[in-house]
Design a protein around this motif. Structure first.
Motif, PDB file in Angstrom:
ATOM      1  N   ILE A   1      -0.706  46.228  38.891  1.00  0.00           N
ATOM      2  CA  ILE A   1      -0.311  44.819  38.820  1.00  0.00           C
ATOM      3  C   ILE A   1      -0.342  44.182  40.207  1.00  0.00           C
ATOM      4  N   LEU A   2       0.174  44.904  41.205  1.00  0.00           N
ATOM      5  CA  LEU A   2       0.232  44.348  42.555  1.00  0.00           C
ATOM      6  C   LEU A   2      -1.157  44.182  43.154  1.00  0.00           C
ATOM      7  N   SER A   3      -2.063  45.084  42.806  1.00  0.00           N
ATOM      8  CA  SER A   3      -3.430  44.949  43.319  1.00  0.00           C
ATOM      9  C   SER A   3      -4.147  43.737  42.725  1.00  0.00           C
ATOM     10  N   LYS A   4      -3.715  43.320  41.512  1.00  0.00           N
ATOM     11  CA  LYS A   4      -4.307  42.146  40.859  1.00  0.00           C
ATOM     12  C   LYS A   4      -3.383  40.930  40.907  1.00  0.00           C
ATOM     13  N   ARG A   5      -2.440  40.975  41.798  1.00  0.00           N
ATOM     14  CA  ARG A   5      -1.431  39.907  41.834  1.00  0.00           C
ATOM     15  C   ARG A   5      -2.048  38.536  42.121  1.00  0.00           C
ATOM     16  N   GLN A   6      -2.988  38.482  43.038  1.00  0.00           N
ATOM     17  CA  GLN A   6      -3.622  37.211  43.362  1.00  0.00           C
ATOM     18  C   GLN A   6      -4.397  36.652  42.172  1.00  0.00           C
ATOM     19  N   LEU A   7      -5.056  37.521  41.430  1.00  0.00           N
ATOM     20  CA  LEU A   7      -5.779  37.084  40.237  1.00  0.00           C
ATOM     21  C   LEU A   7      -4.806  36.575  39.179  1.00  0.00           C
ATOM     22  N   PHE A   8      -3.668  37.237  39.016  1.00  0.00           N
ATOM     23  CA  PHE A   8      -2.644  36.760  38.086  1.00  0.00           C
ATOM     24  C   PHE A   8      -2.195  35.347  38.464  1.00  0.00           C
ATOM     25  N   ARG A   9      -1.964  35.127  39.746  1.00  0.00           N
ATOM     26  CA  ARG A   9      -1.497  33.805  40.180  1.00  0.00           C
ATOM     27  C   ARG A   9      -2.560  32.732  39.987  1.00  0.00           C
ATOM     28  N   GLU A  10      -3.824  33.094  40.158  1.00  0.00           N
ATOM     29  CA  GLU A  10      -4.880  32.108  39.940  1.00  0.00           C
ATOM     30  C   GLU A  10      -5.024  31.763  38.468  1.00  0.00           C
ATOM     31  N   VAL A  11      -4.904  32.768  37.619  1.00  0.00           N
ATOM     32  CA  VAL A  11      -5.066  32.524  36.180  1.00  0.00           C
ATOM     33  C   VAL A  11      -3.889  31.717  35.633  1.00  0.00           C
ATOM     34  N   PHE A  12      -2.676  32.053  36.044  1.00  0.00           N
ATOM     35  CA  PHE A  12      -1.473  31.415  35.493  1.00  0.00           C
ATOM     36  C   PHE A  12      -0.883  30.366  36.436  1.00  0.00           C
ATOM     37  N   LEU A  13      -1.713  29.785  37.295  1.00  0.00           N
ATOM     38  CA  LEU A  13      -1.342  28.599  38.081  1.00  0.00           C
ATOM     39  C   LEU A  13      -0.065  28.811  38.879  1.00  0.00           C
ATOM     40  N   ASP A  14      -0.038  29.931  39.625  1.00  0.00           N
ATOM     41  CA  ASP A  14       1.116  30.280  40.478  1.00  0.00           C
ATOM     42  C   ASP A  14       2.411  30.424  39.684  1.00  0.00           C
TER      43      ASP A  14
ATOM     44  N   LYS B   1       9.868  29.802  39.787  1.00  0.00           N
ATOM     45  CA  LYS B   1       8.493  30.307  39.702  1.00  0.00           C
ATOM     46  C   LYS B   1       8.446  31.810  39.939  1.00  0.00           C
ATOM     47  N   LYS B   2       9.192  32.253  40.939  1.00  0.00           N
ATOM     48  CA  LYS B   2       9.204  33.689  41.246  1.00  0.00           C
ATOM     49  C   LYS B   2       9.884  34.475  40.123  1.00  0.00           C
ATOM     50  N   LEU B   3      10.937  33.912  39.552  1.00  0.00           N
ATOM     51  CA  LEU B   3      11.596  34.594  38.435  1.00  0.00           C
ATOM     52  C   LEU B   3      10.674  34.698  37.234  1.00  0.00           C
ATOM     53  N   PHE B   4       9.925  33.628  36.954  1.00  0.00           N
ATOM     54  CA  PHE B   4       8.988  33.664  35.822  1.00  0.00           C
ATOM     55  C   PHE B   4       7.877  34.677  36.085  1.00  0.00           C
ATOM     56  N   GLU B   5       7.409  34.756  37.308  1.00  0.00           N
ATOM     57  CA  GLU B   5       6.369  35.730  37.666  1.00  0.00           C
ATOM     58  C   GLU B   5       6.860  37.157  37.457  1.00  0.00           C
ATOM     59  N   LEU B   6       8.061  37.447  37.934  1.00  0.00           N
ATOM     60  CA  LEU B   6       8.597  38.809  37.803  1.00  0.00           C
ATOM     61  C   LEU B   6       8.910  39.146  36.356  1.00  0.00           C
ATOM     62  N   LEU B   7       9.308  38.147  35.568  1.00  0.00           N
ATOM     63  CA  LEU B   7       9.547  38.394  34.148  1.00  0.00           C
ATOM     64  C   LEU B   7       8.238  38.736  33.436  1.00  0.00           C
ATOM     65  N   CYS B   8       7.167  38.043  33.791  1.00  0.00           N
ATOM     66  CA  CYS B   8       5.854  38.347  33.201  1.00  0.00           C
ATOM     67  C   CYS B   8       5.364  39.726  33.624  1.00  0.00           C
ATOM     68  N   PHE B   9       5.566  40.076  34.891  1.00  0.00           N
ATOM     69  CA  PHE B   9       5.150  41.395  35.380  1.00  0.00           C
ATOM     70  C   PHE B   9       5.944  42.510  34.699  1.00  0.00           C
ATOM     71  N   SER B  10       7.221  42.273  34.472  1.00  0.00           N
ATOM     72  CA  SER B  10       8.046  43.291  33.807  1.00  0.00           C
ATOM     73  C   SER B  10       7.555  43.548  32.389  1.00  0.00           C
ATOM     74  N   GLY B  11       7.111  42.492  31.698  1.00  0.00           N
ATOM     75  CA  GLY B  11       6.556  42.686  30.367  1.00  0.00           C
ATOM     76  C   GLY B  11       5.184  43.333  30.400  1.00  0.00           C
ATOM     77  N   ALA B  12       4.425  43.065  31.475  1.00  0.00           N
ATOM     78  CA  ALA B  12       3.080  43.648  31.592  1.00  0.00           C
ATOM     79  C   ALA B  12       3.115  45.139  31.882  1.00  0.00           C
ATOM     80  N   LEU B  13       4.267  45.670  32.277  1.00  0.00           N
ATOM     81  CA  LEU B  13       4.371  47.116  32.548  1.00  0.00           C
ATOM     82  C   LEU B  13       4.135  47.958  31.301  1.00  0.00           C
TER      83      LEU B  13
END
Length: 346
Positions: free
Chosen positions: A176-189, A156-168
Motif C-alpha cells: 500500500i505504501l509503495s502505491k500511496r502516490q497512485l492512491f492519492r492521484e486516483v482518489f483526489l488526495d 483527509k488524513k483520517l479518511f485516507e488511513l480508514l481506506c488503507f485499513s480496509g485495503a489491508l
C-alpha cells in the motif's frame, strides 16, 4: 678312502678378527652398558661415542629449531590471518559508511535510495517494535518511525488511513505504501467531498488506474464511505470530532511488552464499528477499525521497548497541554452523546 670329504677352497681370504668393522650401537645401549673394571677404552670406541654424541646434539638442535620455526610460522600465519580479518572488517565498515554518506550527499538513485540508506543506519541505532526487522522494506520502516501511532486530526488524513485499513484485506502495508502516490492521484488526495462526487462506473471500469489497485467491492466501499463521511461532517462539524469523541479526545496508551499481547480488536473498536455500520459505512469491521485506531494514533500500541513509544506518549501529552482533552462539552458532543444513547437503547 676314509676320512671326511675335502672342501674346495673358494679363494676367499680370511678376515682377521681385529680388522672386522665394529658394529654401531645406539647411544642408549652404550650408556646402559656398564664399564668393565680394568678394561682400557679403545680409540675407536671413544671416537664412535664422541661422534654419536655430536650427532645427537645436532639432531636435537635441528628438531628444536624446526619446532621453533614451525611455531613461529604458525603464529605468524595466524597473526597475519587474524590481522587480515580485522583489516578487512575495518575496510568494509569504512566502505559502507562512505557509501551511505555518498548516497546522502549526492542523492544517488532518487529518494528511495536515500530512504534505504537512512533506514539501514536507523535500524542499527534504534530499537523498534518486534515486527520491524532488518529485512523490512524501508518504506514501512519510515511509516513506523514517522506516522504509525501519531494522533491524526485532519479529516483527509483520517479518511485516507480508514481506506488503507480496509485495503489491508487485499494488500499489505508495504504494498500500500509503495502505491500511496497512485492512491492519492486516483482518489483526489482523499478529500471526502471530492471522492463522493466520483463516478463509480468510471472508477471500476476495466483498465482504469483504480482497477489495478483494489477489487470492485473495495472501490465501491471507498466512494460510499466518502459520501457517508460528508454526512458525519455535517452533523458533527468534522470527522475528527466524531471519531475522537469516542475516546474523550484522549488516546489509549497500552504498555505491551511482547507482540503476542497486541490484540487484533478491542471492545472500543467493536463499539465504533457498530456505530459506523449503523450509519451505513462499509468494510468497517472491528479488526479494520482497530487497525485504523493504531495507525491514526487513537491507541498507542508501540511496544514499550520501542523508541517510538515514548515519543508518541510525549506527543499525546503535548496534545493534552494544548487543551484538546479537557474541553467543555459543546453542542456536537451533546449530539454525539444522544446518538450513543439511542444506539444503546436499540
Amino acid at each position: 678312502m676314509s676320512g671326511p670329504p675335502r672342501v674346495r677352497s673358494m679363494n676367499v681370504a680370511a678376515v682377521p678378527e681385529t680388522e672386522k668393522k665394529p658394529e654401531k650401537k645406539s647411544v642408549l645401549e652404550t650408556e646402559k652398558r656398564p664399564a668393565v673394571a680394568g678394561r682400557p677404552k679403545r680409540r675407536d670406541d671413544c671416537r664412535n661415542h664422541h661422534h654419536q654424541a655430536v650427532l645427537k646434539n645436532l639432531s636435537m638442535n635441528a628438531s628444536c629449531s624446526s619446532d621453533a620455526s614451525s611455531t613461529d610460522d604458525s603464529s605468524t600465519h595466524s597473526g597475519a590471518s587474524s590481522s587480515g580479518k580485522v583489516a578487512r572488517r575495518r575496510v568494509s565498515t569504512v566502505l559502507v559508511r562512505k557509501k551511505v554518506e555518498k548516497v546522502r550527499s549526492g542523492n544517488v538513485g532518487g529518494t528511495n535510495t536515500v530512504v534505504e540508506a537512512d533506514s539501514i543506519d536507523s535500524l542499527e541505532d534504534k530499537k523498534r517494535c518486534a515486527w520491524v526487522t532488518p529485512n523490512t522494506e524501508p518504506c514501512y520502516v519510515a511509516f513506523h518511525d514517522e506516522e504509525w501511532g501519531v494522533p491524526v486530526h485532519d479529516d483527509k488524513k483520517l479518511f485516507e488511513l480508514l481506506c488503507f485499513s480496509g485495503a489491508l484485506a487485499e494488500l499489505t502495508w508495504p504494498c500500500i505504501l509503495s502505491k500511496r502516490q497512485l492512491f492519492r492521484e486516483v482518489f483526489l488526495d482523499f478529500d471526502p467531498s471530492s471522492v463522493a462526487k466520483m463516478n463509480e462506473r468510471k472508477v471500476i471500469a476495466p483498465g482504469s488506474p483504480a482497477s489495478s489497485l483494489l477489487s470492485e467491492l473495495r472501490l465501491r466501499s471507498i466512494i460510499e464511505n466518502a459520501r457517508l463521511m460528508c454526512k458525519v461532517i455535517e452533523d458533527f462539524g468534522s470527522f475528527d470530532t466524531y471519531i475522537w469523541n469516542f475516546l474523550n479526545h484522549k488516546p489509549i496508551v497500552n504498555q505491551f511488552r511482547y507482540p503476542r499481547q497486541v490484540p487484533v480488536k478491542s471492545p472500543k473498536a467493536e463499539f465504533i464499528s457498530k456505530d459506523l455500520v449503523r450509519r451505513g459505512f462499509r468494510s468497517v469491521g472491528p479488526t479494520v477499525i482497530y487497525t485504523f485506531m493504531q495507525v491514526a494514533g487513537l491507541t498507542n500500541d508501540h511496544l514499550i521497548s520501542c523508541f517510538r513509544f515514548k515519543e508518541c506518549t510525549v506527543s499525546n501529552a503535548e496534545g493534552v497541554a494544548k487543551g484538546k482533552v479537557f474541553e467543555e462539552p459543546t453542542e456536537v458532543d451533546l449530539l454525539l452523546a444522544v446518538n450513543k444513547l439511542n444506539f444503546n437503547t436499540k
